[in-house]
Design a protein around this motif. Structure first.
Motif, PDB file in Angstrom:
ATOM      1  N   PRO A  54       0.810  -1.215   0.000  1.00 16.84           N
ATOM      2  CA  PRO A  54       0.000   0.000   0.000  1.00 16.84           C
ATOM      3  C   PRO A  54       0.845   1.268   0.000  1.00 16.84           C
ATOM      4  O   PRO A  54       1.996   1.271   0.427  1.00 16.84           O
ATOM      5  CB  PRO A  54      -0.797  -0.106   1.298  1.00 16.84           C
ATOM      6  CG  PRO A  54       0.122  -0.847   2.206  1.00 16.84           C
ATOM      7  CD  PRO A  54       0.827  -1.847   1.318  1.00 16.84           C
ATOM      8  N   LEU A  55       0.250   2.323  -0.487  1.00 20.14           N
ATOM      9  CA  LEU A  55       0.786   3.675  -0.398  1.00 20.14           C
ATOM     10  C   LEU A  55      -0.177   4.450   0.483  1.00 20.14           C
ATOM     11  O   LEU A  55      -1.392   4.415   0.262  1.00 20.14           O
ATOM     12  CB  LEU A  55       0.868   4.312  -1.792  1.00 20.14           C
ATOM     13  CG  LEU A  55       1.239   5.795  -1.857  1.00 20.14           C
ATOM     14  CD1 LEU A  55       2.645   6.036  -1.306  1.00 20.14           C
ATOM     15  CD2 LEU A  55       1.131   6.298  -3.289  1.00 20.14           C
ATOM     16  N   LEU A  56       0.338   5.113   1.505  1.00 18.11           N
ATOM     17  CA  LEU A  56      -0.500   5.863   2.432  1.00 18.11           C
ATOM     18  C   LEU A  56      -0.535   7.333   2.026  1.00 18.11           C
ATOM     19  O   LEU A  56       0.505   7.978   1.957  1.00 18.11           O
ATOM     20  CB  LEU A  56       0.034   5.733   3.861  1.00 18.11           C
ATOM     21  CG  LEU A  56       0.294   4.314   4.360  1.00 18.11           C
ATOM     22  CD1 LEU A  56       0.810   4.349   5.794  1.00 18.11           C
ATOM     23  CD2 LEU A  56      -0.948   3.457   4.240  1.00 18.11           C
ATOM     24  N   TRP A  57      -1.726   7.846   1.764  1.00 19.93           N
ATOM     25  CA  TRP A  57      -1.898   9.254   1.381  1.00 19.93           C
ATOM     26  C   TRP A  57      -2.315  10.024   2.627  1.00 19.93           C
ATOM     27  O   TRP A  57      -3.398   9.841   3.154  1.00 19.93           O
ATOM     28  CB  TRP A  57      -2.941   9.373   0.294  1.00 19.93           C
ATOM     29  CG  TRP A  57      -3.226  10.759  -0.195  1.00 19.93           C
ATOM     30  CD1 TRP A  57      -2.493  11.889   0.043  1.00 19.93           C
ATOM     31  CD2 TRP A  57      -4.319  11.158  -1.012  1.00 19.93           C
ATOM     32  NE1 TRP A  57      -3.064  12.964  -0.579  1.00 19.93           N
ATOM     33  CE2 TRP A  57      -4.184  12.542  -1.236  1.00 19.93           C
ATOM     34  CE3 TRP A  57      -5.382  10.479  -1.580  1.00 19.93           C
ATOM     35  CZ2 TRP A  57      -5.096  13.260  -2.012  1.00 19.93           C
ATOM     36  CZ3 TRP A  57      -6.287  11.195  -2.344  1.00 19.93           C
ATOM     37  CH2 TRP A  57      -6.144  12.567  -2.559  1.00 19.93           C
ATOM     38  N   VAL A  58      -1.430  10.886   3.105  1.00 21.17           N
ATOM     39  CA  VAL A  58      -1.677  11.661   4.309  1.00 21.17           C
ATOM     40  C   VAL A  58      -2.254  13.019   3.914  1.00 21.17           C
ATOM     41  O   VAL A  58      -1.611  13.788   3.199  1.00 21.17           O
ATOM     42  CB  VAL A  58      -0.383  11.869   5.125  1.00 21.17           C
ATOM     43  CG1 VAL A  58      -0.666  12.676   6.381  1.00 21.17           C
ATOM     44  CG2 VAL A  58       0.253  10.528   5.472  1.00 21.17           C
ATOM     45  N   LEU A  59      -3.463  13.295   4.398  1.00 19.22           N
ATOM     46  CA  LEU A  59      -4.103  14.582   4.124  1.00 19.22           C
ATOM     47  C   LEU A  59      -3.597  15.643   5.097  1.00 19.22           C
ATOM     48  O   LEU A  59      -3.008  15.338   6.140  1.00 19.22           O
ATOM     49  CB  LEU A  59      -5.619  14.447   4.232  1.00 19.22           C
ATOM     50  CG  LEU A  59      -6.258  13.488   3.232  1.00 19.22           C
ATOM     51  CD1 LEU A  59      -7.763  13.408   3.466  1.00 19.22           C
ATOM     52  CD2 LEU A  59      -5.955  13.905   1.801  1.00 19.22           C
TER      53      LEU A  59
ATOM     54  N   TYR B 257       0.975  -0.290   8.955  1.00 19.12           N
ATOM     55  CA  TYR B 257       1.855  -0.466   7.788  1.00 19.12           C
ATOM     56  C   TYR B 257       3.163   0.300   8.021  1.00 19.12           C
ATOM     57  O   TYR B 257       3.415   1.337   7.411  1.00 19.12           O
ATOM     58  CB  TYR B 257       1.178   0.052   6.509  1.00 19.12           C
ATOM     59  CG  TYR B 257      -0.043  -0.727   6.106  1.00 19.12           C
ATOM     60  CD1 TYR B 257       0.083  -1.904   5.374  1.00 19.12           C
ATOM     61  CD2 TYR B 257      -1.316  -0.294   6.446  1.00 19.12           C
ATOM     62  CE1 TYR B 257      -1.033  -2.617   4.987  1.00 19.12           C
ATOM     63  CE2 TYR B 257      -2.442  -1.005   6.065  1.00 19.12           C
ATOM     64  CZ  TYR B 257      -2.289  -2.164   5.334  1.00 19.12           C
ATOM     65  OH  TYR B 257      -3.397  -2.878   4.956  1.00 19.12           O
ATOM     66  N   PRO B 258       4.018  -0.189   8.904  1.00 20.32           N
ATOM     67  CA  PRO B 258       5.221   0.558   9.294  1.00 20.32           C
ATOM     68  C   PRO B 258       6.251   0.739   8.178  1.00 20.32           C
ATOM     69  O   PRO B 258       7.092   1.626   8.265  1.00 20.32           O
ATOM     70  CB  PRO B 258       5.796  -0.265  10.440  1.00 20.32           C
ATOM     71  CG  PRO B 258       5.260  -1.640  10.241  1.00 20.32           C
ATOM     72  CD  PRO B 258       3.916  -1.469   9.605  1.00 20.32           C
ATOM     73  N   ARG B 259       6.178  -0.062   7.131  1.00 15.61           N
ATOM     74  CA  ARG B 259       7.136   0.074   6.026  1.00 15.61           C
ATOM     75  C   ARG B 259       6.509   0.646   4.764  1.00 15.61           C
ATOM     76  O   ARG B 259       7.188   0.782   3.748  1.00 15.61           O
ATOM     77  CB  ARG B 259       7.784  -1.274   5.736  1.00 15.61           C
ATOM     78  CG  ARG B 259       8.740  -1.711   6.835  1.00 15.61           C
ATOM     79  CD  ARG B 259       9.472  -2.989   6.501  1.00 15.61           C
ATOM     80  NE  ARG B 259       8.627  -4.157   6.616  1.00 15.61           N
ATOM     81  CZ  ARG B 259       8.416  -4.844   7.736  1.00 15.61           C
ATOM     82  NH1 ARG B 259       9.013  -4.456   8.838  1.00 15.61           N
ATOM     83  NH2 ARG B 259       7.638  -5.897   7.758  1.00 15.61           N
ATOM     84  N   ALA B 260       5.231   0.973   4.826  1.00 16.18           N
ATOM     85  CA  ALA B 260       4.547   1.506   3.640  1.00 16.18           C
ATOM     86  C   ALA B 260       5.031   2.920   3.341  1.00 16.18           C
ATOM     87  O   ALA B 260       5.216   3.738   4.245  1.00 16.18           O
ATOM     88  CB  ALA B 260       3.043   1.520   3.857  1.00 16.18           C
ATOM     89  N   PRO B 261       5.246   3.234   2.064  1.00 17.14           N
ATOM     90  CA  PRO B 261       5.602   4.602   1.698  1.00 17.14           C
ATOM     91  C   PRO B 261       4.414   5.540   1.915  1.00 17.14           C
ATOM     92  O   PRO B 261       3.266   5.094   1.989  1.00 17.14           O
ATOM     93  CB  PRO B 261       5.959   4.489   0.214  1.00 17.14           C
ATOM     94  CG  PRO B 261       5.276   3.258  -0.263  1.00 17.14           C
ATOM     95  CD  PRO B 261       5.175   2.343   0.919  1.00 17.14           C
ATOM     96  N   VAL B 262       4.728   6.815   2.027  1.00 17.98           N
ATOM     97  CA  VAL B 262       3.729   7.835   2.315  1.00 17.98           C
ATOM     98  C   VAL B 262       3.803   8.917   1.244  1.00 17.98           C
ATOM     99  O   VAL B 262       4.898   9.294   0.811  1.00 17.98           O
ATOM    100  CB  VAL B 262       4.001   8.455   3.708  1.00 17.98           C
ATOM    101  CG1 VAL B 262       3.153   9.677   3.952  1.00 17.98           C
ATOM    102  CG2 VAL B 262       3.789   7.423   4.800  1.00 17.98           C
ATOM    103  N   VAL B 263       2.645   9.425   0.844  1.00 18.54           N
ATOM    104  CA  VAL B 263       2.606  10.566  -0.064  1.00 18.54           C
ATOM    105  C   VAL B 263       1.877  11.720   0.625  1.00 18.54           C
ATOM    106  O   VAL B 263       0.856  11.518   1.280  1.00 18.54           O
ATOM    107  CB  VAL B 263       1.944  10.214  -1.426  1.00 18.54           C
ATOM    108  CG1 VAL B 263       0.506   9.775  -1.274  1.00 18.54           C
ATOM    109  CG2 VAL B 263       2.046  11.386  -2.400  1.00 18.54           C
ATOM    110  N   LEU B 264       2.469  12.911   0.514  1.00 15.22           N
ATOM    111  CA  LEU B 264       1.851  14.143   0.998  1.00 15.22           C
ATOM    112  C   LEU B 264       1.783  15.108  -0.179  1.00 15.22           C
ATOM    113  O   LEU B 264       2.785  15.295  -0.881  1.00 15.22           O
ATOM    114  CB  LEU B 264       2.668  14.773   2.124  1.00 15.22           C
ATOM    115  CG  LEU B 264       2.703  13.993   3.432  1.00 15.22           C
ATOM    116  CD1 LEU B 264       4.013  13.248   3.563  1.00 15.22           C
ATOM    117  CD2 LEU B 264       2.525  14.943   4.587  1.00 15.22           C
ATOM    118  N   ILE B 265       0.616  15.706  -0.384  1.00 16.63           N
ATOM    119  CA  ILE B 265       0.416  16.636  -1.490  1.00 16.63           C
ATOM    120  C   ILE B 265      -0.101  17.954  -0.934  1.00 16.63           C
ATOM    121  O   ILE B 265      -1.149  17.993  -0.284  1.00 16.63           O
ATOM    122  CB  ILE B 265      -0.593  16.064  -2.514  1.00 16.63           C
ATOM    123  CG1 ILE B 265      -0.076  14.744  -3.079  1.00 16.63           C
ATOM    124  CG2 ILE B 265      -0.865  17.077  -3.620  1.00 16.63           C
ATOM    125  CD1 ILE B 265      -1.070  14.008  -3.934  1.00 16.63           C
TER     126      ILE B 265
END
Length: 109
Positions: free
Chosen positions: A16-21, A35-43
């Motif tokens: 998974p990719l975690l999208w942080v609002l 998901y401690p190793r999942a990548p994160v996206v911030l926009i």
């Protein structure tokens, strides 16, 4: 409800990719823990920032908080994809992030 959606996502997400609002900047968020190793996206979204009559100082605070959170996550060893204001729209940035990470799911925080 939330539990059903979460159970389904746990069963089908291996990358998974975690999208942080903008309003979910917490290290204690359930998905960051699960998901401690999942990548994160911030926009940094122009649309969000223009959606309400924010004071300029509030906007500066939101952007600074997002950038500091991204740096904290990186320092903790997490892969972070951060798209600053003016670097494309949210949809194209999400597509870039999913492709870059090889994610099989996008989980919204």
């Amino acid at each position: 409800g939330d539990r059903f959606g979460y159970a389904v996502s746990m069963a089908i997400c291996s990358r998974p990719l975690l999208w942080v609002l903008e309003d979910q900047l917490s290290h204690r968020h359930r998905l960051l823990i699960e998901y401690p190793r999942a990548p994160v996206v911030l926009i940094e979204s122009r649309r969000f920032m223009g959606s309400r009559p924010f004071h300029k100082r509030r906007l500066v605070f939101l952007i600074a908080a997002m950038r500091a959170f991204a740096a904290d996550l990186r320092d903790a060893g997490r892969n972070v994809l951060h798209f600053p204001v003016g670097q494309g729209d949210s949809v194209s940035n999400l597509a870039k992030a999913v492709a870059a990470c090889g994610a099989d799911a996008l989980l919204l925080m």
